[in-house]
Design a protein around this motif. Structure first.
Motif, PDB file in Angstrom:
ATOM      1  N   ARG B  47       3.354   1.749  -7.869  1.00  0.00           N
ATOM      2  CA  ARG B  47       2.764   0.028  -6.804  1.00  0.00           C
ATOM      3  C   ARG B  47       3.863  -0.503  -7.029  1.00  0.00           C
ATOM      4  O   ARG B  47       3.602  -1.348  -6.339  1.00  0.00           O
ATOM      5  CB  ARG B  47       1.894   0.275  -7.523  1.00  0.00           C
ATOM      6  N   ALA B  50       6.572  -0.217  -4.839  1.00  0.00           N
ATOM      7  CA  ALA B  50       5.413  -0.597  -3.414  1.00  0.00           C
ATOM      8  C   ALA B  50       5.649  -2.479  -3.217  1.00  0.00           C
ATOM      9  O   ALA B  50       6.170  -2.670  -2.364  1.00  0.00           O
ATOM     10  CB  ALA B  50       4.768   0.290  -2.955  1.00  0.00           C
ATOM     11  N   LEU B  52       2.914  -3.571  -4.066  1.00  0.00           N
ATOM     12  CA  LEU B  52       1.656  -4.155  -4.123  1.00  0.00           C
ATOM     13  C   LEU B  52       0.984  -4.524  -5.663  1.00  0.00           C
ATOM     14  O   LEU B  52      -0.061  -5.114  -5.901  1.00  0.00           O
ATOM     15  CB  LEU B  52       0.811  -2.363  -4.152  1.00  0.00           C
ATOM     16  N   PRO B  72       5.952  -6.896  -0.565  1.00  0.00           N
ATOM     17  CA  PRO B  72       5.950  -5.211  -0.235  1.00  0.00           C
ATOM     18  C   PRO B  72       7.040  -4.716   1.523  1.00  0.00           C
ATOM     19  O   PRO B  72       7.688  -3.417   1.898  1.00  0.00           O
ATOM     20  CB  PRO B  72       4.282  -4.951   0.072  1.00  0.00           C
ATOM     21  N   ALA B  73       6.383  -6.407   2.244  1.00  0.00           N
ATOM     22  CA  ALA B  73       6.586  -5.235   3.673  1.00  0.00           C
ATOM     23  C   ALA B  73       8.142  -5.109   3.826  1.00  0.00           C
ATOM     24  O   ALA B  73       8.531  -4.537   4.580  1.00  0.00           O
ATOM     25  CB  ALA B  73       5.663  -6.397   4.722  1.00  0.00           C
ATOM     26  N   LEU B  77       9.706  -0.266   2.149  1.00  0.00           N
ATOM     27  CA  LEU B  77       8.701   1.880   1.927  1.00  0.00           C
ATOM     28  C   LEU B  77       8.466   1.431   2.815  1.00  0.00           C
ATOM     29  O   LEU B  77       7.268   0.469   3.204  1.00  0.00           O
ATOM     30  CB  LEU B  77       9.193   1.398   0.316  1.00  0.00           C
ATOM     31  N   ALA B  78       7.748   3.342   2.490  1.00  0.00           N
ATOM     32  CA  ALA B  78       6.877   3.107   2.922  1.00  0.00           C
ATOM     33  C   ALA B  78       5.649   4.186   2.652  1.00  0.00           C
ATOM     34  O   ALA B  78       6.364   5.037   1.728  1.00  0.00           O
ATOM     35  CB  ALA B  78       7.418   4.417   4.870  1.00  0.00           C
ATOM     36  N   MET B  79       4.496   3.825   2.667  1.00  0.00           N
ATOM     37  CA  MET B  79       3.637   4.761   1.682  1.00  0.00           C
ATOM     38  C   MET B  79       2.761   5.429   2.310  1.00  0.00           C
ATOM     39  O   MET B  79       1.883   4.902   3.073  1.00  0.00           O
ATOM     40  CB  MET B  79       3.185   3.254  -0.064  1.00  0.00           C
ATOM     41  N   PHE B  81      -0.275   6.739   0.571  1.00  0.00           N
ATOM     42  CA  PHE B  81      -1.434   7.012  -0.396  1.00  0.00           C
ATOM     43  C   PHE B  81      -2.576   8.102  -0.346  1.00  0.00           C
ATOM     44  O   PHE B  81      -2.451   9.108   0.901  1.00  0.00           O
ATOM     45  CB  PHE B  81      -2.735   5.790   0.139  1.00  0.00           C
ATOM     46  N   GLN B  82      -2.499   8.461  -1.147  1.00  0.00           N
ATOM     47  CA  GLN B  82      -3.524   9.506  -1.819  1.00  0.00           C
ATOM     48  C   GLN B  82      -5.211   9.798  -0.777  1.00  0.00           C
ATOM     49  O   GLN B  82      -5.588  10.939  -0.083  1.00  0.00           O
ATOM     50  CB  GLN B  82      -4.378   9.514  -3.107  1.00  0.00           C
ATOM     51  N   SER B  83      -5.515   8.400  -0.521  1.00  0.00           N
ATOM     52  CA  SER B  83      -6.820   8.638   0.294  1.00  0.00           C
ATOM     53  C   SER B  83      -6.140   8.685   1.904  1.00  0.00           C
ATOM     54  O   SER B  83      -8.065   8.501   2.723  1.00  0.00           O
ATOM     55  CB  SER B  83      -7.839   7.269   0.030  1.00  0.00           C
ATOM     56  N   ALA B  85      -5.740   6.454   3.548  1.00  0.00           N
ATOM     57  CA  ALA B  85      -6.023   4.809   4.711  1.00  0.00           C
ATOM     58  C   ALA B  85      -5.362   4.938   5.509  1.00  0.00           C
ATOM     59  O   ALA B  85      -4.787   3.426   6.006  1.00  0.00           O
ATOM     60  CB  ALA B  85      -5.055   3.746   3.647  1.00  0.00           C
ATOM     61  N   LEU B  86      -6.144   5.770   6.318  1.00  0.00           N
ATOM     62  CA  LEU B  86      -5.449   5.349   7.777  1.00  0.00           C
ATOM     63  C   LEU B  86      -6.867   4.415   8.351  1.00  0.00           C
ATOM     64  O   LEU B  86      -7.713   3.866   7.963  1.00  0.00           O
ATOM     65  CB  LEU B  86      -6.126   6.390   9.155  1.00  0.00           C
ATOM     66  N   PRO B  99       2.891   0.312  12.346  1.00  0.00           N
ATOM     67  CA  PRO B  99       3.463  -0.706  11.595  1.00  0.00           C
ATOM     68  C   PRO B  99       4.754  -0.977  12.617  1.00  0.00           C
ATOM     69  O   PRO B  99       5.516  -2.358  12.436  1.00  0.00           O
ATOM     70  CB  PRO B  99       4.055   0.076  11.053  1.00  0.00           C
ATOM     71  N   LEU B 156       7.448   6.567  -0.540  1.00  0.00           N
ATOM     72  CA  LEU B 156       6.245   6.842  -1.318  1.00  0.00           C
ATOM     73  C   LEU B 156       5.494   7.530  -1.756  1.00  0.00           C
ATOM     74  O   LEU B 156       4.520   6.798  -0.435  1.00  0.00           O
ATOM     75  CB  LEU B 156       6.262   5.576  -1.948  1.00  0.00           C
TER      76      LEU B 156
END
Ligand SMILES: Nc1ncnc2c1ncn2[C@@H]1O[C@H](COP(=O)(O)OP(=O)(O)OP(=O)(O)O)[C@@H](O)[C@H]1O
Ligand SMILES: [Mg+2]
Lengths: 288, 334
Positions: B47, B50, B52, B72-73, B77-79, B81-83, B85-86, B99, B156
């Motif tokens: 993070r 990134a 964040l 960040p933007a 970089l593109a991340m 996430f574990q969840s 985050a859609l 994006p 990431l």
């Protein structure tokens, strides 16, 4: 409740509640319908027999009818707009980590616990009074002529009072909704290059849409029948006579139960029109 | 396009220093895996890269440009996430387009990139569904698709496979590796699963309590772990780490020998012991052998068809060329 047996058992167990609720709703509804077809003047001869649709025609052709529908819709619409816009903003604000968060949240919710009559009286006498009210002092401080709020800006004043009461409700529901927003979604949007404003528009607001719908529907039900705020402030004068207030005047001030009942039926119809209208617009938000 | 350099980067949450000063360079095009036990600061480090989280002190540069205070933007970089985050209220197509829409990419270019990403990730049939109507693996692919279309300088990944079942995990592991071979973009991948680290990485960064224990290729880490922690963390099953008089015989405080570097015999050997639990995997069998010389049982690998059973007396012989020796501080003795 999968099997035949458990389903019929469930029906029997639910029956008392259903019957009670039905009775609770049906008896007043049927009595309203019953009286609306009668000439019934409690202090001037009592029940004077059936009159057909006479009451309906007289109620709708009265010069106060359409203005009262208009006043009702303006108040409901105004309060909904204010509570939802400021509710969303307040919810976002209260969701920020800050010092004294717990106390601030309780303070924001407090107006909801004040009885409508009391809050309307407080507003009328302590804020809006053209001589002693806080607003009057404020206006004088800046050298302006105090406004007699309840007569010059009567509808706006009522909207202000009612919004103040309902803002906590909207804020509370929207706050719980905002708290359930996955912070990773906002972070993903941030990495995707969304500005704070477009994060609000593309992520937060859609996430809140269901909660906003709930607030909209519940508040509409209650706002269509506001009464106390008008009763203790303008008494229906200065264009603040809503449909509910008009019915009250017909029944209690003119002692004409039949005419009032016909108005009650119109109020039911208006409520249903508003409800159908709302469900058409926002109902799909409630589907999962 | 995608060299990332951290110079004495630190991170504290209030009084707690989660990352003590840390230096690390990730070369362009490299597949780097951060691996370490739970709570060691892998996600935090990712993070920080990134953007964040703000770094407490130090410097981050991307492609030689100071990016310490770049939002960040703007880091390119593109991340993932574990969840995942859609965005739940948008269709897959809109999710992937988001994006590009934010970056103001023309619509036909957007569509071209969506089509090619969807084709690469087997998502073409699902473009009009909502994320809620997809399986875990499909959601994962949408999240990757959303990252790909930005054509970032580096990807990431924060434990992207931890929500998937074992079979799917192996499949997605291969897909991500293939993606890296094809795009040749820098990837930083966080996991606590050392198998993922070993199979995917060009370079592994082993972390413990925010400190980098060792950086190297998977085989370097396997052959020459710099200390006891790395020795115990890399390799599956774990290396046997032994202390006491047997270790002293080799002039070390601790000796380490991997299960695959111990020979098992019923007749002769260095250490005698009794077989405890045995795990039959078909191709291999892992025996847990209680030796007289050590407190803890040793794990030993044998062939799949070895006819030994619970309670059998056996002898173990470590392969001395593959023996790892560590001093009292836990550091490797060359
Ligand atoms: N916002 C925060 N405030 C305070 N402490 C935090 C915060 N975020 C993380 N930490 C602490 O920082 C340390 C590292 O956390 P981090 O999430 O980076 O671990 P991790 O290596 O990703 O673990 P895992 O494998 O479980 O995801 C933990 O001890 C955690 O408690
Ligand atoms: Mg983590």
């Amino acid at each position: 409740m999968a099997t035949q047996h458990s389903r019929s058992a469930a029906r029997i167990m639910m029956a008392p509640a259903v019957i009670l609720l039905l009775g609770w709703m049906l008896v007043p509804l049927l009595m309203t319908l019953w009286f609306s077809f009668k000439k019934y003047l409690p202090l001037r001869g009592g029940d004077l027999g059936w009159v057909g649709f006479d009451n309906y025609v007289r109620f709708i052709s009265s010069s106060s009818f359409w203005p009262s529908v208009q006043a009702t819709l303006i108040i409901v619409g105004g309060v909904l707009a204010i509570t939802i816009i400021f509710g969303v903003l307040l919810a976002i604000l209260l969701n920020q980590p800050m010092w004294g968060q717990g106390v601030v949240r309780i303070l924001v919710i407090a107006p909801f616990f004040v009885m409508p009559t009391v809050s309307a009286l407080v507003w009328k006498n302590m804020f809006m009074d053209p001589v002693n009210g806080l607003f009057a002092h404020l206006w004088k401080f800046f050298g302006a002529e105090p406004i007699s709020w309840l007569s010059e800006a009567s509808l706006q004043s009522i909207i202000l009072i009612v919004s103040w009461q309902w803002l906590p409700f909207a804020t509370l529901i929207l706050l719980t909704a905002i708290q359930s927003l996955d912070s990773e979604q906002l972070e993903a949007a941030e990495m995707d290059g969304a500005s704070p404003l477009s994060r609000f528009g593309h992520i937060t607001l859609p996430h809140l849409s269901r909660a906003i719908t709930v607030v909209l529907l519940i508040q509409t039900i209650f706002l269509l029948s506001i009464f106390a705020e008008i009763f203790v402030t303008t008494q229906g004068a200065f264009g603040t006579k809503t449909l509910t207030y008009l019915i009250y005047q017909r029944v209690l001030e003119s002692q004409n139960v039949g005419l009032g009942s016909a108005g009650g039926v119109y109020a039911i119809i208006l409520a249903n029109i508003v409800a159908i209208f709302l469900m058409r617009i926002v109902g799909k938000n409630l589907d999962a | 396009m995608g060299q990332i350099k951290l110079e004495s980067v630190t991170k504290s949450f209030g009084p707690v220093e989660v990352i003590p000063p840390l230096d690390l360079t990730i070369e362009d095009g490299e597949f780097t895996v951060f691996v370490g036990p739970s709570g060691c600061g892998k996600s935090t480090l990712l993070r920080l890269i990134a953007g964040l989280e703000d770094i407490t002190s130090g410097k981050i540069s991307i492609d030689g440009q100071d990016a310490t205070h770049v939002p960040p933007a703007k880091r390119g970089l593109a991340m993932v996430f574990q969840s995942y985050a859609l965005y739940p209220h948008m269709s897959v197509r809109k999710n992937i387009a988001f994006p590009m829409k934010m970056a103001g990419v023309p619509v036909d270019e957007q569509n071209r990139r969506i089509e090619s990403a969807a084709a690469a990730l087997n998502l073409t049939d699902y473009l009009d569904r909502r994320p809620g109507q997809l399986s875990g693996g499909q959601r994962q692919r949408v999240a990757i698709g959303r990252a790909i279309v930005r054509e970032p300088g580096a990807f990431l990944f924060d434990e992207p496979l931890s929500n998937l079942d074992a079979a799917l995990r192996v499949g997605m592991r291969l897909e991500i590796s293939e993606l890296h071979k094809r795009l040749k973009t820098t990837m930083i991948y966080v996991t606590h699963d050392q198998v993922e680290a070993m199979t995917m990485a060009d370079k592994i960064v082993v972390l413990q309590a925010g400190v980098i224990e060792q950086v190297g290729s998977p085989l370097e880490l396997y052959r020459a772990p710099r200390n006891v922690f790395v020795a115990g963390f890399i390799g599956s099953p774990k290396m046997n780490l032994l202390t006491g008089p047997e270790a002293a015989k080799h002039n070390a405080h601790t000796i380490g020998t991997r299960p695959e570097h111990i020979a098992i015999s019923q007749t002769e050997g260095t250490w005698s012991g009794t077989i405890g639990v045995s795990e039959h995997l078909g191709s291999d069998t892992f025996f847990h052998v209680k030796c007289d010389a050590f407190e803890d049982p040793l794990t030993v690998r044998a062939g799949g068809e070895v006819a030994l059973k619970y309670g059998d007396k056996v002898f173990l012989t470590p392969d001395l060329t593959q023996l790892h020796r560590f001093d009292a501080q836990g550091l490797r003795i060359a």
